[in-house]
Motif scaffolding. Structure first.
Motif, PDB file in Angstrom:
ATOM      1  N   THR A   5      12.914  48.009  59.777  1.00  0.00           N
ATOM      2  CA  THR A   5      12.715  48.304  58.346  1.00  0.00           C
ATOM      3  C   THR A   5      14.011  48.587  57.594  1.00  0.00           C
ATOM      4  O   THR A   5      14.018  48.579  56.367  1.00  0.00           O
ATOM      5  CB  THR A   5      11.775  49.523  58.173  1.00  0.00           C
ATOM      6  OG1 THR A   5      12.290  50.606  58.958  1.00  0.00           O
ATOM      7  CG2 THR A   5      10.360  49.190  58.626  1.00  0.00           C
ATOM      8  N   THR A   6      15.112  48.841  58.325  1.00  0.00           N
ATOM      9  CA  THR A   6      16.358  49.212  57.626  1.00  0.00           C
ATOM     10  C   THR A   6      17.570  48.455  58.181  1.00  0.00           C
ATOM     11  O   THR A   6      18.566  49.072  58.578  1.00  0.00           O
ATOM     12  CB  THR A   6      16.605  50.737  57.726  1.00  0.00           C
ATOM     13  OG1 THR A   6      16.579  51.115  59.115  1.00  0.00           O
ATOM     14  CG2 THR A   6      15.572  51.524  56.960  1.00  0.00           C
ATOM     15  N   GLY A 124      10.867  53.959  45.462  1.00  0.00           N
ATOM     16  CA  GLY A 124      10.877  53.902  46.915  1.00  0.00           C
ATOM     17  C   GLY A 124       9.533  53.510  47.491  1.00  0.00           C
ATOM     18  O   GLY A 124       8.976  52.472  47.142  1.00  0.00           O
ATOM     19  N   SER A 125       8.983  54.356  48.351  1.00  0.00           N
ATOM     20  CA  SER A 125       7.711  54.077  49.034  1.00  0.00           C
ATOM     21  C   SER A 125       6.583  54.957  48.510  1.00  0.00           C
ATOM     22  O   SER A 125       5.568  55.163  49.183  1.00  0.00           O
ATOM     23  CB  SER A 125       7.874  54.279  50.538  1.00  0.00           C
ATOM     24  OG  SER A 125       8.873  53.425  51.032  1.00  0.00           O
ATOM     25  N   TYR A 150       3.603  49.914  53.436  1.00  0.00           N
ATOM     26  CA  TYR A 150       4.581  51.004  53.520  1.00  0.00           C
ATOM     27  C   TYR A 150       5.897  50.506  54.113  1.00  0.00           C
ATOM     28  O   TYR A 150       6.982  50.765  53.568  1.00  0.00           O
ATOM     29  CB  TYR A 150       4.023  52.165  54.346  1.00  0.00           C
ATOM     30  CG  TYR A 150       4.926  53.372  54.318  1.00  0.00           C
ATOM     31  CD1 TYR A 150       4.901  54.251  53.238  1.00  0.00           C
ATOM     32  CD2 TYR A 150       5.836  53.617  55.343  1.00  0.00           C
ATOM     33  CE1 TYR A 150       5.746  55.344  53.176  1.00  0.00           C
ATOM     34  CE2 TYR A 150       6.684  54.708  55.298  1.00  0.00           C
ATOM     35  CZ  TYR A 150       6.638  55.562  54.214  1.00  0.00           C
ATOM     36  OH  TYR A 150       7.500  56.636  54.161  1.00  0.00           O
ATOM     37  N   ASP A 151       5.805  49.770  55.204  1.00  0.00           N
ATOM     38  CA  ASP A 151       7.029  49.286  55.857  1.00  0.00           C
ATOM     39  C   ASP A 151       7.766  48.268  54.985  1.00  0.00           C
ATOM     40  O   ASP A 151       8.998  48.246  54.958  1.00  0.00           O
ATOM     41  CB  ASP A 151       6.696  48.681  57.219  1.00  0.00           C
ATOM     42  CG  ASP A 151       6.306  49.749  58.234  1.00  0.00           C
ATOM     43  OD1 ASP A 151       6.543  50.937  57.965  1.00  0.00           O
ATOM     44  OD2 ASP A 151       5.758  49.388  59.299  1.00  0.00           O
ATOM     45  N   SER A 153       7.780  48.346  51.762  1.00  0.00           N
ATOM     46  CA  SER A 153       8.425  49.116  50.684  1.00  0.00           C
ATOM     47  C   SER A 153       9.729  49.741  51.176  1.00  0.00           C
ATOM     48  O   SER A 153      10.719  49.801  50.442  1.00  0.00           O
ATOM     49  CB  SER A 153       7.476  50.192  50.142  1.00  0.00           C
ATOM     50  OG  SER A 153       7.256  51.229  51.088  1.00  0.00           O
ATOM     51  N   VAL A 154       9.742  50.203  52.426  1.00  0.00           N
ATOM     52  CA  VAL A 154      10.974  50.749  53.013  1.00  0.00           C
ATOM     53  C   VAL A 154      12.017  49.639  53.139  1.00  0.00           C
ATOM     54  O   VAL A 154      13.189  49.829  52.790  1.00  0.00           O
ATOM     55  CB  VAL A 154      10.693  51.383  54.395  1.00  0.00           C
ATOM     56  CG1 VAL A 154      11.994  51.805  55.068  1.00  0.00           C
ATOM     57  CG2 VAL A 154       9.773  52.584  54.247  1.00  0.00           C
ATOM     58  N   ARG A 155      11.585  48.487  53.600  1.00  0.00           N
ATOM     59  CA  ARG A 155      12.504  47.348  53.764  1.00  0.00           C
ATOM     60  C   ARG A 155      13.071  46.909  52.409  1.00  0.00           C
ATOM     61  O   ARG A 155      14.246  46.537  52.309  1.00  0.00           O
ATOM     62  CB  ARG A 155      11.732  46.198  54.422  1.00  0.00           C
ATOM     63  CG  ARG A 155      12.500  44.904  54.577  1.00  0.00           C
ATOM     64  CD  ARG A 155      13.287  44.853  55.878  1.00  0.00           C
ATOM     65  NE  ARG A 155      13.949  43.561  56.017  1.00  0.00           N
ATOM     66  CZ  ARG A 155      14.093  42.891  57.148  1.00  0.00           C
ATOM     67  NH1 ARG A 155      13.635  43.408  58.268  1.00  0.00           N
ATOM     68  NH2 ARG A 155      14.711  41.749  57.197  1.00  0.00           N
ATOM     69  N   THR A 157      13.503  48.876  49.772  1.00  0.00           N
ATOM     70  CA  THR A 157      14.499  49.897  49.405  1.00  0.00           C
ATOM     71  C   THR A 157      15.794  49.668  50.165  1.00  0.00           C
ATOM     72  O   THR A 157      16.895  49.772  49.614  1.00  0.00           O
ATOM     73  CB  THR A 157      13.963  51.313  49.688  1.00  0.00           C
ATOM     74  OG1 THR A 157      12.798  51.542  48.896  1.00  0.00           O
ATOM     75  CG2 THR A 157      15.004  52.373  49.367  1.00  0.00           C
ATOM     76  N   ASP A 158      15.679  49.341  51.444  1.00  0.00           N
ATOM     77  CA  ASP A 158      16.856  49.071  52.269  1.00  0.00           C
ATOM     78  C   ASP A 158      17.644  47.887  51.702  1.00  0.00           C
ATOM     79  O   ASP A 158      18.877  47.920  51.638  1.00  0.00           O
ATOM     80  CB  ASP A 158      16.425  48.782  53.704  1.00  0.00           C
ATOM     81  CG  ASP A 158      17.596  48.492  54.626  1.00  0.00           C
ATOM     82  OD1 ASP A 158      18.380  49.422  54.895  1.00  0.00           O
ATOM     83  OD2 ASP A 158      17.733  47.337  55.065  1.00  0.00           O
ATOM     84  N   SER A 179      15.475  61.105  49.999  1.00  0.00           N
ATOM     85  CA  SER A 179      14.132  61.061  49.425  1.00  0.00           C
ATOM     86  C   SER A 179      13.764  62.455  48.945  1.00  0.00           C
ATOM     87  O   SER A 179      14.185  63.451  49.540  1.00  0.00           O
ATOM     88  CB  SER A 179      13.114  60.591  50.465  1.00  0.00           C
ATOM     89  OG  SER A 179      13.369  59.258  50.825  1.00  0.00           O
TER      90      SER A 179
END
Length: 283
Positions: A5-6, A124-125, A150-151, A153-155, A157-158, A179
């Protein structure tokens, strides 16, 4: 975590001071952000402390200050945060698109001369996570809808942070990211990823936080690696001052590294009813 994810952040590992045990002082934005940005604390929440905040201090220290937000400007959930944001030299709330809609303003600001302090207030998420990224940014599609969203959304943001790092990599710049709070994952609920309220579990308060340094910053001016001490963003305003190189005349001059290495205080968090908890006793 089994999903990647990051990747952009992982690629920058050598440029990071990574907080391995960062804790939010409250489980919702309207409480957590003012506590992070101002001299108010869980132990002393008086609104009079709000005027002593990182924006007002950066202004006094000669920074040109900017605030670009994807979160709402009005309403009961944002009034204190908006009041802090409005103290910046330039501020804008962008209602359309996704978090990357802030990038044009960010890039434009970078072309200006002078010493700049720029806040990007991302969604963000934040629930509903499925609304936080464009369709073409769906990388994960083989799990439950809730986990995929969710994942992704994290990706997303990354990916955005990767673009920020890229923009700053040729300048003497640094990024402090955190966060405001975390979420609870409970598959038995209609909203699987949701805010905590009263009696929050630790899960709702454990947050990502790091400081990234451009390769152009001299080694003597940065501290890299993993920071293992449990630390609360209730003190993000103090950390921000030291990160910006700001020292108050009535206090002993201490470096950011020195302050963090000597950080030894009980971490107290507050729930949405105002009840306080010692982090060590929480589950």
């Amino acid at each position: 975590y089994e999903r990647d994810t990051t990747p952009k952040l992982e690629a920058e590992r050598k440029n990071l001071l990574l907080f391995q045990h960062a804790i939010s002082p409250a489980p919702v934005t309207i409480m957590a952000v003012p506590l992070a940005l101002t001299a108010a604390s869980v132990q002393e929440t008086t609104p009079a402390k709000y005027s002593d905040n990182i924006i007002s201090i950066a202004n006094k220290a000669g920074y040109d200050t900017y605030w670009y937000s994807r979160q709402g400007k009005g309403g009961a959930y944002n009034n204190v945060i908006t009041g802090i944001a409005m103290q910046t030299k330039q501020h804008q709330w962008i209602d359309q698109g996704f978090d990357d809609a802030l990038l044009p303003e960010f890039e434009s600001t970078l072309t200006k001369s002078g010493k700049k302090f720029i806040v990007l207030h991302l969604y963000g998420s934040h629930e509903p996570a499925c609304s936080r990224f464009p369709e073409d940014a769906s990388v994960f599609k083989n799990g439950s809808k809730h986990d995929d969203c969710y994942d992704n959304s994290v990706r997303f943001t990354d990916d955005l942070m990767g673009k920020v790092f890229s923009q700053l990599s040729h300048t003497r710049s640094s990024v402090f990211y955190f966060s405001d709070h975390a979420l609870i994952r409970d598959p038995s609920r209609a909203v699987v990823y949701s805010h905590a309220g009263a009696n929050p579990p630790k899960e709702a308060l454990v947050i990502p936080a790091f400081i990234w340094y451009s390769p152009k910053v001299e080694m003597k001016n940065k501290w890299l690696g993993d920071y293992q001490t449990p630390w609360s963003t209730d003190d993000a305003n103090t950390l921000s001052e030291l990160w910006l190189g700001i020292h108050r005349v009535d206090q002993n001059t201490v470096s950011m590294q020195g302050w963090l290495q000597n950080y030894q205080k009980p971490i107290i968090v507050m729930d949405t009813t105002g009840k306080k908890f010692n982090w060590k006793n929480m589950h």
